[in-house]
Design a protein around this motif. Structure first.
Motif, PDB file in Angstrom:
ATOM      1  N   ALA A  29      11.346 -59.362 -51.565  1.00 31.36           N
ATOM      2  CA  ALA A  29      12.722 -59.345 -50.970  1.00 31.36           C
ATOM      3  C   ALA A  29      13.637 -60.291 -51.619  1.00 31.36           C
ATOM      4  CB  ALA A  29      12.514 -59.842 -49.535  1.00 31.36           C
ATOM      5  N   ASP A  30      15.076 -59.799 -51.342  1.00 30.54           N
ATOM      6  CA  ASP A  30      15.890 -61.012 -51.959  1.00 30.54           C
ATOM      7  C   ASP A  30      16.572 -61.434 -50.505  1.00 30.54           C
ATOM      8  OD1 ASP A  30      16.102 -59.882 -54.564  1.00 30.54           O
ATOM      9  OD2 ASP A  30      17.658 -58.614 -54.200  1.00 30.54           O
ATOM     10  N   VAL A  31      16.428 -62.857 -50.651  1.00 28.59           N
ATOM     11  CA  VAL A  31      16.659 -63.720 -49.157  1.00 28.59           C
ATOM     12  C   VAL A  31      17.625 -64.562 -49.779  1.00 28.59           C
ATOM     13  CG1 VAL A  31      15.775 -64.832 -47.434  1.00 28.59           C
ATOM     14  CG2 VAL A  31      14.187 -63.003 -48.348  1.00 28.59           C
ATOM     15  N   ASP A  32      18.830 -64.396 -48.870  1.00 25.47           N
ATOM     16  CA  ASP A  32      20.169 -65.604 -49.214  1.00 25.47           C
ATOM     17  C   ASP A  32      20.425 -65.941 -47.878  1.00 25.47           C
ATOM     18  OD1 ASP A  32      20.684 -65.404 -52.166  1.00 25.47           O
ATOM     19  OD2 ASP A  32      20.921 -63.197 -51.481  1.00 25.47           O
ATOM     20  N   TYR A  33      20.777 -67.291 -47.835  1.00 27.00           N
ATOM     21  CA  TYR A  33      21.435 -68.017 -46.372  1.00 27.00           C
ATOM     22  C   TYR A  33      22.392 -68.951 -46.746  1.00 27.00           C
ATOM     23  CZ  TYR A  33      19.217 -72.351 -47.625  1.00 27.00           C
ATOM     24  OH  TYR A  33      18.686 -73.591 -48.319  1.00 27.00           O
ATOM     25  N   PHE A  34      22.913 -68.878 -45.677  1.00 26.17           N
ATOM     26  CA  PHE A  34      23.922 -70.276 -45.316  1.00 26.17           C
ATOM     27  C   PHE A  34      23.692 -70.994 -43.909  1.00 26.17           C
ATOM     28  CE2 PHE A  34      27.914 -71.787 -43.789  1.00 26.17           C
ATOM     29  CZ  PHE A  34      28.192 -72.980 -44.570  1.00 26.17           C
ATOM     30  N   ASP A  35      23.471 -72.017 -44.229  1.00 19.45           N
ATOM     31  CA  ASP A  35      23.026 -72.780 -42.724  1.00 19.45           C
ATOM     32  C   ASP A  35      24.243 -72.941 -41.844  1.00 19.45           C
ATOM     33  OD1 ASP A  35      23.998 -75.051 -43.956  1.00 19.45           O
ATOM     34  OD2 ASP A  35      21.959 -76.078 -43.605  1.00 19.45           O
ATOM     35  N   GLY A  36      25.188 -72.595 -42.438  1.00 22.29           N
ATOM     36  CA  GLY A  36      26.463 -73.330 -41.580  1.00 22.29           C
ATOM     37  C   GLY A  36      27.055 -74.725 -41.686  1.00 22.29           C
ATOM     38  N   LEU A  37      26.235 -75.264 -42.301  1.00 19.21           N
ATOM     39  CA  LEU A  37      26.350 -77.098 -42.279  1.00 19.21           C
ATOM     40  C   LEU A  37      26.351 -77.582 -43.959  1.00 19.21           C
ATOM     41  CD1 LEU A  37      23.449 -78.106 -39.853  1.00 19.21           C
ATOM     42  CD2 LEU A  37      26.128 -77.727 -39.409  1.00 19.21           C
ATOM     43  N   GLY A  38      26.565 -76.274 -44.787  1.00 18.73           N
ATOM     44  CA  GLY A  38      26.562 -76.668 -46.173  1.00 18.73           C
ATOM     45  C   GLY A  38      25.614 -76.354 -47.159  1.00 18.73           C
ATOM     46  N   ASP A  39      24.290 -76.001 -46.406  1.00 22.47           N
ATOM     47  CA  ASP A  39      23.152 -75.747 -47.363  1.00 22.47           C
ATOM     48  C   ASP A  39      23.068 -74.173 -47.570  1.00 22.47           C
ATOM     49  OD1 ASP A  39      20.664 -75.860 -48.986  1.00 22.47           O
ATOM     50  OD2 ASP A  39      19.524 -76.183 -47.167  1.00 22.47           O
ATOM     51  N   ALA A  40      23.106 -73.641 -48.777  1.00 23.41           N
ATOM     52  CA  ALA A  40      22.974 -72.326 -48.862  1.00 23.41           C
ATOM     53  C   ALA A  40      22.075 -71.873 -50.101  1.00 23.41           C
ATOM     54  CB  ALA A  40      24.196 -71.707 -49.289  1.00 23.41           C
ATOM     55  N   GLY A  41      21.768 -70.564 -50.477  1.00 31.07           N
ATOM     56  CA  GLY A  41      21.016 -70.269 -51.485  1.00 31.07           C
ATOM     57  C   GLY A  41      19.992 -69.347 -51.242  1.00 31.07           C
ATOM     58  N   PRO A  42      19.128 -68.755 -52.385  1.00 31.20           N
ATOM     59  CA  PRO A  42      18.140 -68.148 -52.137  1.00 31.20           C
ATOM     60  C   PRO A  42      17.097 -68.641 -51.697  1.00 31.20           C
ATOM     61  CG  PRO A  42      18.494 -68.705 -54.431  1.00 31.20           C
ATOM     62  CD  PRO A  42      19.460 -69.299 -53.619  1.00 31.20           C
ATOM     63  N   ILE A  43      15.982 -67.905 -51.000  1.00 28.86           N
ATOM     64  CA  ILE A  43      14.727 -68.238 -50.487  1.00 28.86           C
ATOM     65  C   ILE A  43      13.729 -67.429 -51.252  1.00 28.86           C
ATOM     66  CG2 ILE A  43      12.981 -68.466 -48.540  1.00 28.86           C
ATOM     67  CD1 ILE A  43      15.649 -68.702 -47.052  1.00 28.86           C
ATOM     68  N   PRO A  44      12.812 -67.822 -52.013  1.00 29.91           N
ATOM     69  CA  PRO A  44      11.848 -66.969 -52.842  1.00 29.91           C
ATOM     70  C   PRO A  44      11.085 -66.312 -51.809  1.00 29.91           C
ATOM     71  CG  PRO A  44      11.650 -69.256 -53.575  1.00 29.91           C
ATOM     72  CD  PRO A  44      12.495 -69.262 -52.199  1.00 29.91           C
ATOM     73  N   ALA A  45      10.974 -65.051 -52.046  1.00 23.70           N
ATOM     74  CA  ALA A  45      10.048 -63.820 -51.153  1.00 23.70           C
ATOM     75  C   ALA A  45       9.370 -63.068 -52.139  1.00 23.70           C
ATOM     76  CB  ALA A  45      11.135 -63.505 -50.313  1.00 23.70           C
ATOM     77  N   PHE A  46       7.918 -62.968 -51.906  1.00 26.82           N
ATOM     78  CA  PHE A  46       7.404 -61.907 -52.657  1.00 26.82           C
ATOM     79  C   PHE A  46       5.926 -61.882 -51.924  1.00 26.82           C
ATOM     80  CE2 PHE A  46       6.991 -66.176 -54.592  1.00 26.82           C
ATOM     81  CZ  PHE A  46       5.613 -66.325 -54.468  1.00 26.82           C
ATOM     82  N   GLY A  47       5.085 -60.773 -52.423  1.00 24.94           N
ATOM     83  CA  GLY A  47       3.886 -60.621 -51.743  1.00 24.94           C
ATOM     84  C   GLY A  47       3.844 -60.260 -50.362  1.00 24.94           C
ATOM     85  N   ILE A  48       4.869 -59.500 -50.000  1.00 24.22           N
ATOM     86  CA  ILE A  48       5.016 -58.741 -48.586  1.00 24.22           C
ATOM     87  C   ILE A  48       4.539 -57.404 -48.944  1.00 24.22           C
ATOM     88  CG2 ILE A  48       6.910 -58.115 -46.817  1.00 24.22           C
ATOM     89  CD1 ILE A  48       8.546 -60.313 -48.178  1.00 24.22           C
ATOM     90  N   ASN A  49       3.460 -57.166 -48.417  1.00 21.94           N
ATOM     91  CA  ASN A  49       2.614 -55.947 -48.366  1.00 21.94           C
ATOM     92  C   ASN A  49       2.460 -55.022 -47.097  1.00 21.94           C
ATOM     93  OD1 ASN A  49       0.767 -57.623 -47.194  1.00 21.94           O
ATOM     94  ND2 ASN A  49      -0.780 -57.545 -49.401  1.00 21.94           N
TER      95      ASN A  49
END
Length: 72
Positions: A29-49
């Motif tokens: 999966a391509d997972v991206d986030y912004f927490d509303g407080l200044g932290d943001a970026g991609p989250i690694p996500a694989f092996g989702i079967n």
């Protein structure tokens, strides 16, 4: 009959926090986030079967993004 390669989920929360997930047929999966407080970026996500594996991952991503909102 259509057979999609991906499906997307977008979750918006308080303080402009966002979680965007695009799950691909190949088990990642391509997972991206912004927490509303200044932290943001991609989250690694694989092996989702499976759907259950996706649910488990989503249960981890949501608190990662939205968990600290509303706490002093």
């Amino acid at each position: 009959m259509r057979d999609p390669d991906s499906v997307g989920v977008f979750i918006a929360g308080p303080a402009d926090a966002e979680l965007s997930v695009v799950l691909f047929r190949g088990g990642w999966a391509d997972v991206d986030y912004f927490d509303g407080l200044g932290d943001a970026g991609p989250i690694p996500a694989f092996g989702i079967n499976s759907a259950a594996a996706f649910g488990t991952q989503l249960d981890q991503w949501v608190p990662h993004v939205f968990g600290n909102l509303g706490k002093s």
